[in-house]
Write an enzyme that holds these catalytic residues in place. Structure first.
Site, short mmCIF file in Angstrom:
data_model
loop_
_atom_site.label_atom_id
_atom_site.label_comp_id
_atom_site.label_asym_id
_atom_site.label_seq_id
_atom_site.Cartn_x
_atom_site.Cartn_y
_atom_site.Cartn_z
N ARG A 282 0.86 -1.20 0.00
CA ARG A 282 0.00 0.00 0.00
C ARG A 282 0.89 1.25 0.00
NH1 ARG A 282 -1.54 1.57 4.64
NH2 ARG A 282 -2.31 -0.47 5.33
N LYS B 100 -7.60 8.48 -18.92
CA LYS B 100 -7.85 9.13 -20.20
C LYS B 100 -6.59 9.08 -21.08
CE LYS B 100 -11.85 9.83 -18.32
NZ LYS B 100 -11.77 10.04 -16.92
N ASP C 246 -6.41 20.44 -12.89
CA ASP C 246 -6.74 19.14 -13.48
C ASP C 246 -6.37 19.22 -14.96
OD1 ASP C 246 -7.99 17.01 -14.73
OD2 ASP C 246 -9.75 17.04 -13.43
N TYR D 120 -15.69 18.46 -14.55
CA TYR D 120 -16.20 17.09 -14.60
C TYR D 120 -17.26 16.91 -13.49
CZ TYR D 120 -16.29 12.09 -13.70
OH TYR D 120 -16.70 10.81 -13.46
C1 LIG Z 1 -11.46 16.15 -16.25
C2 LIG Z 1 -11.63 14.94 -15.39
N1 LIG Z 1 -11.07 14.92 -14.16
C3 LIG Z 1 -11.19 13.84 -13.34
C4 LIG Z 1 -11.93 12.74 -13.71
C5 LIG Z 1 -12.08 11.58 -12.77
O1 LIG Z 1 -11.22 10.55 -13.14
P1 LIG Z 1 -11.51 8.98 -12.91
O2 LIG Z 1 -12.71 8.64 -13.72
O3 LIG Z 1 -10.25 8.35 -13.37
O4 LIG Z 1 -11.75 8.79 -11.46
C6 LIG Z 1 -12.53 12.72 -14.97
C7 LIG Z 1 -13.31 11.55 -15.40
O5 LIG Z 1 -13.99 11.57 -16.40
C8 LIG Z 1 -12.37 13.85 -15.84
O6 LIG Z 1 -12.96 13.90 -17.05
#
Ligand SMILES: Cc1ncc(COP(=O)(O)O)c(C=O)c1O
Length: 376
Positions: free
Chosen positions: A25, A174, A149, A77
């Site tokens: 972990r 992604k 992000d 998101y």
């Molecule tokens: C811009 C963005 N940030 C964070 C996330 C969250 O990521 P995860 O789905 O890997 O938890 C997403 C998911 O679609 C996203 O599009």
């Protein structure tokens, strides 16, 4: 190739004498190799990997204490919005969702409880651009963390730490993974004290990735540059094609010279990527649904950033957790369609969209006799 260390624990030489790894972990050699690579491609000193993008977001929020305030963009998101409002508000954090396209808006909301600024750029799904360096400049005189992000751009197109961000976050599910076969998240930073705090949270809360997933993201990184080149090339062609199609309404793509954030995008990004959102000239849910259900190469699915093109409907899919009034206020129409343009042959992709948009327009014109079909 970096082996997949399918290991939960590590044998120690003697009491208090281990070889750098005690329990998986806390550390795993496959994860270490990935974290080193992630730090390198984001021009950062340290990286930490998590079991998902949301787990990485959760760790950043856990740096804060009850009563602290967060200023965040009003376009993001839906899962991040849900985490902020449905989980962390309950623990006493206060969130201000504001329009960060004008960085001056920040000044009206910063107070001595403000501890974190959260932004995506480009934003999901409206493709708004926020000035990272401009925001960092305002924060300089305050002790406030800036977390960007960077999922939509990827490190190939944008490195927020170079523009003054303190933390970069990715949903590595992604573009970093790139093949829609792994869920993963990461944080990259320069400050050793911040790294230590986040590492403590990572180990204490336990949202760590498995070694197989680390291996897949590590492998994805090896082709990130070639994939991003093709995503950007295809994205630019498709955005232009959509813009010239009379059956299409608004096209949101930060590579257009008349996009309100284009100059800032050019300053902080190297190219404009493969994410596009658009509405139809016939701005109805029915027409949008027809497009979403007719494309064949663009698969109807959540997520983005894989080699295969995806089409999605933010209002009912990725952003369903944002209340409708909030969505509409921020420009996210019920009929908005989001494309994650993949790396396939661009002419095939355009033919696929042409067919679907044409069919949607035909259906609409049958319902409104006398209406002219505007398909390109
Ligand atoms: C811009 C963005 N940030 C964070 C996330 C969250 O990521 P995860 O789905 O890997 O938890 C997403 C998911 O679609 C996203 O599009």
């Amino acid at each position: 190739m970096t082996p997949i260390y399918q290991t939960a624990t590590y044998v120690q030489t003697a009491l208090g004498d281990h070889k750098g790894y005690e329990y998986a972990r806390t550390q795993n050699p496959t994860r270490t190799a990935l974290q080193d690579a992630l730090a390198a491609i984001e021009n950062g000193k340290f990286a930490l990997s998590f079991s998902s993008g949301i787990a990485a977001t959760d760790a950043v929020l856990k740096l804060l204490n009850p009563g602290d305030e967060v200023i965040t963009a009003n376009d993001m998101y839906g899962g991040t919005y849900r985490l902020f409002t449905k989980i962390f508000e309950k623990y006493g954090l206060k969130f201000h969702f504001i329009d960060l396209r004008d960085t001056n808006n920040l000044k009206n909301h910063i107070n001595d409880k403000t501890k974190l600024i959260w932004m995506e750029t480009p934003t999901n799904p409206m493709m708004n651009i926020i000035d990272i360096a401009g925001t960092a400049k305002i924060l300089k005189e305050h002790k406030i963390l800036l977390c960007v992000d960077n999922t939509f751009a990827s490190p190939y197109l944008q490195n927020p730490l170079d523009h003054g961000a303190d933390i970069v976050l990715h949903s590595a599910t992604k573009y970093l993974g790139g093949h829609s076969d792994v869920v993963h998240g990461c944080l990259i930073m320069n400050d050793p004290a911040l790294k230590e705090k986040l590492e403590f949270i990572q180990n204490s809360c336990g949202a760590v990735p498995g070694p197989q997933d680390c291996f897949l993201v590590l492998r994805g990184l090896k082709t990130l540059h070639v994939r991003m080149q093709r995503h950007s090339e295809n994205g630019a062609k498709i955005a232009r094609w959509l813009k010239n199609n009379p059956a299409v309404g608004e096209v949101h793509y930060c590579g257009f010279e008349d996009h309100p954030g284009h100059d800032i995008a050019k300053k902080q990004m190297r190219d404009f990527g493969g994410m596009i959102s658009f509405t139809l000239h016939n701005d109805s849910m029915e027409a949008a649904q027809k497009v979403l259900e007719t494309t064949k190469l663009f698969s109807l699915a959540e997520s983005l950033g894989g080699v295969e093109s995806l089409i999605g409907h933010p209002a009912t899919m990725t952003h369903a957790s944002i209340p409708r009034e909030e969505r509409i206020k921020n420009g996210l129409a019920d009929s908005l369609i989001r494309l994650s343009v993949g790396i396939e042959d661009v002419d095939d992709l355009i033919a696929d969209l042409d067919n679907a948009i044409g069919k949607a327009d035909e259906t609409a014109s049958k319902k409104e006799p006398g209406r002219k079909v505007v398909s390109a």
